[in-house]
Design an enzyme around this catalytic site. Structure first.
Site, short mmCIF file in Angstrom:
data_model
loop_
_atom_site.label_atom_id
_atom_site.label_comp_id
_atom_site.label_asym_id
_atom_site.label_seq_id
_atom_site.Cartn_x
_atom_site.Cartn_y
_atom_site.Cartn_z
N GLU A 156 11.32 -16.91 -16.28
CA GLU A 156 11.13 -15.46 -16.16
C GLU A 156 10.27 -14.94 -17.31
OE1 GLU A 156 11.18 -13.10 -14.29
OE2 GLU A 156 11.48 -11.29 -15.46
N HIS A 198 7.52 -35.64 -21.57
CA HIS A 198 7.11 -36.44 -20.40
C HIS A 198 5.75 -35.99 -19.87
CE1 HIS A 198 10.92 -38.52 -20.34
NE2 HIS A 198 11.51 -37.34 -20.52
N GLU A 252 1.94 -12.20 -16.02
CA GLU A 252 1.57 -11.14 -15.06
C GLU A 252 1.04 -9.88 -15.72
OE1 GLU A 252 4.53 -9.34 -12.45
OE2 GLU A 252 6.09 -9.68 -13.91
N CYS A 293 0.87 -1.18 0.00
CA CYS A 293 0.00 0.00 0.00
C CYS A 293 0.90 1.23 0.00
CB CYS A 293 -0.88 0.05 1.24
SG CYS A 293 -1.95 -1.37 1.39
N LYS A 310 3.57 -3.80 -6.46
CA LYS A 310 5.01 -3.76 -6.71
C LYS A 310 5.78 -4.40 -5.57
CE LYS A 310 8.76 -2.57 -8.85
NZ LYS A 310 9.14 -3.49 -9.94
N TRP A 334 -3.81 -1.93 -1.56
CA TRP A 334 -3.77 -3.23 -2.24
C TRP A 334 -4.35 -4.20 -1.21
CZ3 TRP A 334 -0.86 -7.85 -1.46
CH2 TRP A 334 -0.90 -8.74 -2.53
N ASN A 357 0.07 0.36 6.27
CA ASN A 357 0.56 -0.60 5.29
C ASN A 357 1.10 -1.78 6.08
OD1 ASN A 357 1.70 -1.90 3.06
ND2 ASN A 357 3.60 -0.74 3.24
N GLY A 358 0.71 -3.00 5.70
CA GLY A 358 1.18 -4.19 6.42
C GLY A 358 0.01 -5.01 6.91
N ARG A 389 2.28 0.86 -5.68
CA ARG A 389 2.27 0.04 -4.47
C ARG A 389 0.90 -0.54 -4.17
NH1 ARG A 389 6.46 0.43 -1.21
NH2 ARG A 389 5.17 -0.25 0.52
N LYS A 444 6.69 -13.05 -16.84
CA LYS A 444 6.46 -11.71 -17.41
C LYS A 444 5.21 -11.72 -18.26
CE LYS A 444 8.53 -9.59 -15.79
NZ LYS A 444 9.52 -9.41 -14.80
#
Ligand code: AGP
Length: 609
Positions: A481, A504, A488, A2, A604, A74, A100-101, A27, A485
């Site tokens: 990666e 397999h 997301e 946040c 983020k 968030w 935040n948290g 954020r 990318k």
């Protein structure tokens, strides 16, 4: 996760808070709110949705005052909604907080407060803080705040105002918070870009230090109100670094910043003479390293994949066993770790809760700790005996790009340093690597020059549901990666597999029109094997996008399109290939109309476990 901004001074708190929140929207962005002290009362305005919803409302209905706090959220506890948006206030709106948290013991506190008659308006954990401060308030906001914080368990950056006092109070524990020191004005924020327009002098707050911001300045104290000193950190990077600078998205800007970021990470650290690799804030001697039996690299998401590439490089050049793990798993699996372990944490933000918890666990078990981070003064950096800063500059887009490439540079630096320490890397070979690392910025620029070509190829992803990323050896890590990318930011379901593993099981998913992206950064025997795997893919009707080094491109016609990488020294096409994968994901997302910089459900910096 946040974003927090608070202001006290002579200007309009609303305008300063909104401009700060704009810089912090990366954020969190599912709701936003503001509380401003207007004379003897606090006016609170908050809405579900992007910050623009709040801005639109305030434009027509401004709140006037020069003390205030604001927040972009968030969601963790309670879905995004007007009620769950911050700030949260006491029942009579005399106290207002942003947070935040996560307050871990909020259920218990809520029960206690409910039994005292407090009525809750939201499903959040944060609201307990507002009522708790109200409960303890006897005319001094800081006193009540300290008492309330004493009851909280968990992680928090918490900021509060009272309708009765001309001040802001705040504290942090395991969640970022800085204080901006202006002339006749002070700021509090989750991150520096929020205040950079107004001041370059900041306090990087320590855990459990309380700050009181008044019209006379800022004072810091501990929970017993004993004064605490903090050094002023002068920000040297430019506010421009945290704005889009003419690019359509932060992500594209940051992709294009990579040659510069790579040069910055290398600056003063690599030289063919002397020690060859010079790292400041790095205390690990050759003797220390040679006592180490194992290196453990722990991180999340993209940083984890950088760690996997680090495993490949360190094992190859230093011949030291390297284990990797995602941070959310690491500490719960009773990892074999002791004083002979070197623990490496990688984190762009330096605030990722799981990575930080992993680091603390490793320290407790006696491991030597090295952190690789981009943010000076971040929690991860502060808690590590050795720190390697990546100097990528502020990364704003949720999708990590330049942070990843600079983390890979850090991995090259460590592989050479450890290779020389262990005696497995000769001086000549180290010099060869150094020469080729210094060509990386140019090779990345060459790949960036293919932007038009890659933009065109990205149309192949416009209407597909699934994409597959394959590679062998180090290229498998790159595929992971690339797949992260893609999923997301474009929301295409993407999976990464070792090319040889497809047969397999996963090959059953392939059908006419499936798209398979294959990364091939090397030649030799393994290259031929990858080509055979591609034939298997092609035979199932899939379309193949091959990213390969010049000279190793497809000559059997198995690829539908080829994006060639410049000819480079062994292991030096990892970064140019990563840039191609970033651009493919970026244009796929743009073509599909996705919100590239603010992908759904993501934030983020993930400061919760
Ligand atoms: C990648 O694009 C993501 N933003 C995410 O995986 C990120 O790398 C991860 O959350 C770790 O963040 P950190 O580097 O700040 O610890």
């Amino acid at each position: 996760m946040c974003g927090i901004v608070g202001y006290i001074g002579r200007k309009s708190a609303q305008n300063i808070i909104l401009s700060g929140l704009n810089k912090l929207e990366y954020r969190g962005y599912d709701s936003a709110g503001i509380a401003v002290k207007c004379g003897e009362e606090i006016i609170e305005r908050k809405f579900k949705g992007r910050l623009s919803v709040l801005e639109g409302f305030l434009c027509d209905n401004p709140v006037h005052g020069n003390i205030g706090i604001g927040h972009t959220r968030w969601a963790t506890h309670g879905a995004p909604s007007d009620e769950n948006a911050h700030p949260h206030s006491s029942t009579d709106y005399s106290i207002s907080v942003v947070h935040n948290g996560i307050i871990e013991n909020y259920v218990q506190i809520k029960e206690e407060l409910t039994s005292l008659g407090y009525v809750f308006r939201s499903q959040t954990d944060t609201e307990v803080a507002a009522h708790l401060i109200h409960h303890y308030y006897e005319g001094d906001l800081l006193d009540a705040f300290i008492k309330a914080v004493g009851k909280l368990k968990g992680a928090y950056a918490l900021v509060a105002i009272s309708e009765k006092e001309e001040k802001i109070v705040c504290v942090r524990k395991d969640s970022p918070l800085i204080i901006g020191l202006g002339e006749n004005e002070s700021f509090v924020a989750s991150d520096i870009p929020a205040v950079l327009e107004y001041t370059r002098d900041v306090y990087l707050m320590d855990d459990n230090v309380f700050a009181e911001l008044t019209h006379d300045g800022v004072s810091l104290c501990d929970e017993n109100k004993h004064p605490v000193q903090n050094e002023v950190y002068h920000v040297t990077w430019d506010a421009q670094d945290a704005t889009k600078g003419g690019y359509e998205h932060f992500m594209l800007k940051e992709i294009f910043e990579q040659p510069t970021s790579v040069r910055n990470t290398l600056r003063g650290r690599l030289d063919k003479i002397g020690d060859k690799v010079t790292l400041d804030d790095f205390r690990l001697t050759k003797e220390d390293f040679n006592k180490i039996s194992k290196v453990y690299i722990v991180a999340c998401g993209t940083a984890y994949y950088a760690g996997c590439i680090g495993k490949y490089l360190i094992e190859k050049y230093a011949r030291k066993t390297v284990e990797t793990d995602v941070a959310s798993e690491f500490r719960y699996k009773d990892p074999i770790i002791d004083e002979n372990t070197l623990f490496i944490a990688i984190s762009q933000s330096g605030e990722t809760a799981d990575t930080l918890a992993g680091l603390r666990y490793a320290k407790k078990m006696g491991a030597k700790v090295l952190s690789i981070t981009n943010v000076v003064g971040s929690s991860v950096a502060r808690e590590s005996e050795n720190v390697l800063y990546t100097w990528a500059g502020p990364e704003i887009a949720v999708a990590s790009t330049k942070a990843f490439s600079t983390q890979i540079i850090a991995m090259y630096l460590l592989a050479i340093k450890f290779g020389l320490y262990s005696g497995n890397l000769s001086e000549e070979k180290a010099d060869e690597l150094i020469d080729s690392i210094y060509m990386l910025d140019k090779n990345i620029e060459t790949v960036l020059g293919k932007i038009g070509e890659i933009e065109g190829i990205a149309h192949m992803f416009e209407s597909i549901k699934d994409a597959f990323f394959i590679g062998r050896g180090v290229d498998h890590y790159l595929s992971m990666e690339g797949s992260l990318k893609m999923k997301e930011i474009s929301y295409i379901h993407a999976e990464a597999y070792q090319a040889g593993e497809l047969k397999h099981g996963p090959i059953a998913l392939l059908e006419e029109g499936s798209v398979v992206v294959c990364t091939l950064t090397y030649g030799g025997e393994l290259c031929d094997k990858v080509m055979s795997n591609l034939k298997e893919v092609k035979a199932r009707g899939a379309k193949v996008v091959l990213i390969a080094e010049e000279g190793n491109e497809d000559n059997d016609g198995v690829s539908d399109v080829i994006i060639s990488l410049p000819k480079a020294h062994e292991d030096m096409n990892i970064l140019p290939a990563a840039v191609v994968l970033q651009l493919l994901a970026y244009y796929s997302a743009v073509n599909r109309g996705c919100d590239v910089d603010k992908p759904r459900n993501l934030a983020k910096s993930v400061t919760v476990e």
